[in-house]
Design an enzyme around this catalytic site. Structure first.
Site, PDB file in Angstrom:
ATOM      1  N   ASP A 183       0.827  -1.205   0.000  1.00 58.52           N
ATOM      2  CA  ASP A 183       0.000   0.000   0.000  1.00 58.52           C
ATOM      3  C   ASP A 183       0.863   1.257   0.000  1.00 58.52           C
ATOM      4  OD1 ASP A 183      -2.713   0.291  -0.275  1.00 58.52           O
ATOM      5  OD2 ASP A 183      -3.066   0.808   1.816  1.00 58.52           O
ATOM      6  N   ASP A 214      -9.161  -2.786   2.717  1.00 57.21           N
ATOM      7  CA  ASP A 214      -9.050  -2.191   4.045  1.00 57.21           C
ATOM      8  C   ASP A 214     -10.007  -2.838   5.040  1.00 57.21           C
ATOM      9  OD1 ASP A 214      -7.216  -0.413   2.929  1.00 57.21           O
ATOM     10  OD2 ASP A 214      -8.796   0.974   2.328  1.00 57.21           O
TER      11      ASP A 214
END
Length: 592
Positions: A359, A421
């Site tokens: 990420d 997420d």
């Protein structure tokens, strides 16, 4: 060594600050009124780059200037300028044939106080480099061709305009909805996954009364699978960056299939509790249907497919399609959380840390590697600015902004949270719940990890408000959940078993989901001869039970003290089995 680490951290901090300084674009407004009086003024959306020049936040502080229609010219050379220039005017020019810098340089040199570039295509940020930004002192923005036509149709050819950029609320109320959906999905998915895993271990040998009752087997994630998964994610993200308009439809199709499956998986337990619709379809030779599913399960499958198809057809209806997308997305996440299983905290740590670095790289590092200076992750998640299809990836929860703002006219009405997420920390929450049940810890790991996820999400929202740009949520969620889980294990002095998952070998109390006495698989017995406890050496060679786990090798206390042996399935034998400790074959130790 310490100096080298400090230097590396300093470089990373510098890179982060440089990225934070690269503001690609912002939305603003152009307020137009008729110079000769007439209809009330109207706002139109523009896309501007504050690195050329900043706009005032209040309309009352903006200057109204004459808006001059010069769209017949591209303004790429001095020959395109009017004889008297653009003194104290805001010219409208067509997009194309030269850079934004060349257009705004000519406009500024001729006395213009701003520049609006009319685009027939999707609005893109009017970019430049630092030297060009320092040279230019007037605002430059893009206006859609449709809005330009509406301006001169509504107000005539003599109009005045003011450019401004109203402030948006730091946080929108839709963040509350996203928070509830995300934390609720993680909590429910983690709880369901843990309970389902233990239930399946106890009911390993249960025979279902129909094929539609068979649940999907959980998939244990290995380190090799983690590495392959991350490589696939990187490859897919890069491919989407370069071939977005082609692959976006592939992703939409995959989402439709996966979300329909997830919705079916979530609703099936509820439908099976209904007292009607238990009849089965007639005998046939069709694929899947030859198993004669129940009518209610067939109707449920049709309903789930229909919901997915409706979303696929109307996915761009911003007024209501987001509700379907969120419902399908939550169902998909719940399905994945109960299907994918991380067997140890070591596997959880590996997966979360690798995706944490993934990420950070694709959000903070890739802007230094791309020609446009844009983040690959942000470009793919929000849709490239030059995309011809204007499609968006559906792998997000999305909620429209609830606060009223003039910028609602612009194409930025939603707040987003990616499925990753939710799923990545959710797998850790599911592991914590399974471990809680196995070591009988009153779900302290599960509760602590769920709260840590909520705190990490709140930190993400705070960072979003402070930086006013999209954030990689895993940057905050991974440390919060991993550190909290590890701290609980240290506090309980269970870090060793928590790390390796060896707590799953502990003997559990009888489960409320224990199978019916007559349904479990039985070892072959001679119905003509009463059975009695025998030593392991006398175990028949044909028994499917391992010698050290054979039911015949149990003591009379294990089989129910003094209980006479009966034929398989007899009430007395079933009662004896119910009183016995669970067999090692059915204990959740080997696969943990």
């Amino acid at each position: 060594m310490a100096a080298a680490v400090a230097a590396a951290l300093a470089r990373l901090l510098a890179a982060f600050l440089l990225l934070a300084a690269q503001v690609a674009c912002e939305y603003g407004m152009v307020h137009v009124v008729s110079q000769a009086g007439g209809p009330e003024g109207k706002d139109y959306c523009i896309l501007y780059n504050p690195q050329w020049a900043h706009l005032p936040h209040d309309l009352s502080k903006a200057s109204f200037l004459q808006l001059r229609n010069w769209t017949a010219s591209l303004l790429c050379s001095a020959a395109d300028l009017p004889a008297r220039g653009f003194s104290n005017q805001i010219p409208l020019v067509a997009r194309g044939n030269c850079t934004f810098y060349e257009k705004v340089r000519l406009a500024q040199g001729s006395g213009a106080r701003g520049l609006l570039i009319v685009s027939r295509e999707r609005l893109v940020p009017p970019g430049g480099n630092k030297t060009q930004y320092d040279e230019i002192g007037i605002p430059v923005a893009l206006l859609s061709y449709k809005d330009m036509l509406d301006i001169f149709t509504r107000f005539g050819r003599t109009v005045r305009a003011a450019l401004y950029a109203p402030k948006e609320p730091v946080l929108d109320y839709n963040m509350v909805i996203i928070f509830i959906m995300a934390v609720g999905t993680v909590a429910i998915g983690g709880y369901w996954a843990g309970s389902r895993d233990v239930k399946k271990r106890y009911m390993k040998h249960k025979r279902d009364d129909g094929p539609e009752k068979q649940e999907d087997e959980a998939v244990d994630v290995t380190p090799v699978m983690t590495c392959v998964f991350v490589v696939m994610c990187c490859s897919m993200l890069v491919l989407l960056y370069y071939f977005y308009d082609l692959l976006v439809y592939v992703v939409i199709g995959i989402f439709c299939l996966a979300s329909a499956t997830g919705l079916y998986s979530c609703l099936a337990p509820c439908v099976r509790r209904l007292p009607f619709g238990k009849c089965r379809i007639p005998n046939n030779s069709l694929p899947y249907f030859h198993k004669r599913p129940q009518a209610r399960m067939l109707l449920l499958a049709l309903f789930c497919v229909a919901v997915s198809v409706v979303w696929g057809v109307f996915r761009n209806e911003d007024q209501w399609a987001w509700v379907l997308q969120d419902a399908l997305g939550i169902a998909f996440c719940l399905y994945m959380l109960k299907t994918i299983r991380l067997p140890t905290f070591k596997a959880c740590t590996l997966l979360l840390l690798v995706l944490f670095l993934y990420d950070i790289f694709f959000v903070f590092i890739t802007p230094f590697l791309t020609k446009s200076g844009s983040s690959i992750m942000v470009e793919v998640a929000t849709g490239p600015s030059d995309s011809a299809t204007r499609e968006k990836l559906p792998m997000v929860l999305k909620v429209p902004r609830l606060n009223s703002s003039p910028l609602a006219l612009c194409d930025r009405p939603f707040s987003l949270l990616g499925f990753g997420d939710i799923l990545v920390p959710g797998l850790l929450v599911a592991y914590c719940h399974r471990f809680d049940i196995q070591v009988q810890s009153s779900r302290v790991y599960f509760v602590a990890c769920t709260i840590a996820y909520g705190v990490g999400l709140l930190v993400t929202f705070v960072a979003l408000a402070l930086m006013q740009r999209g954030q990689p949520a895993l940057l905050y969620l991974v440390p919060c959940t991993l550190v909290t889980s590890c701290a609980v294990a240290l506090w309980r002095r269970e870090l060793g078993v928590f790390w390796t998952g060896s707590g799953f070998a502990k003997v559990l109390p009888p489960s409320p989901w224990a199978p019916a006495p007559a349904d479990g698989p039985q070892p072959p017995k001679d119905s003509a001869t009463p059975l009695s406890p025998q030593p392991p050496s006398e175990e028949p060679a044909t028994s499917p039970w391992p010698a050290e786990q054979s039911p015949k090798s149990r003591t009379s206390e294990e089989m129910g003290a003094g209980a006479p042996m009966r034929e398989p399935g007899s009430p007395a034998e079933s009662e004896g089995r119910d009183q016995a400790q669970p067999s090692p074959v059915t204990q959740p130790g080997a696969s943990a």
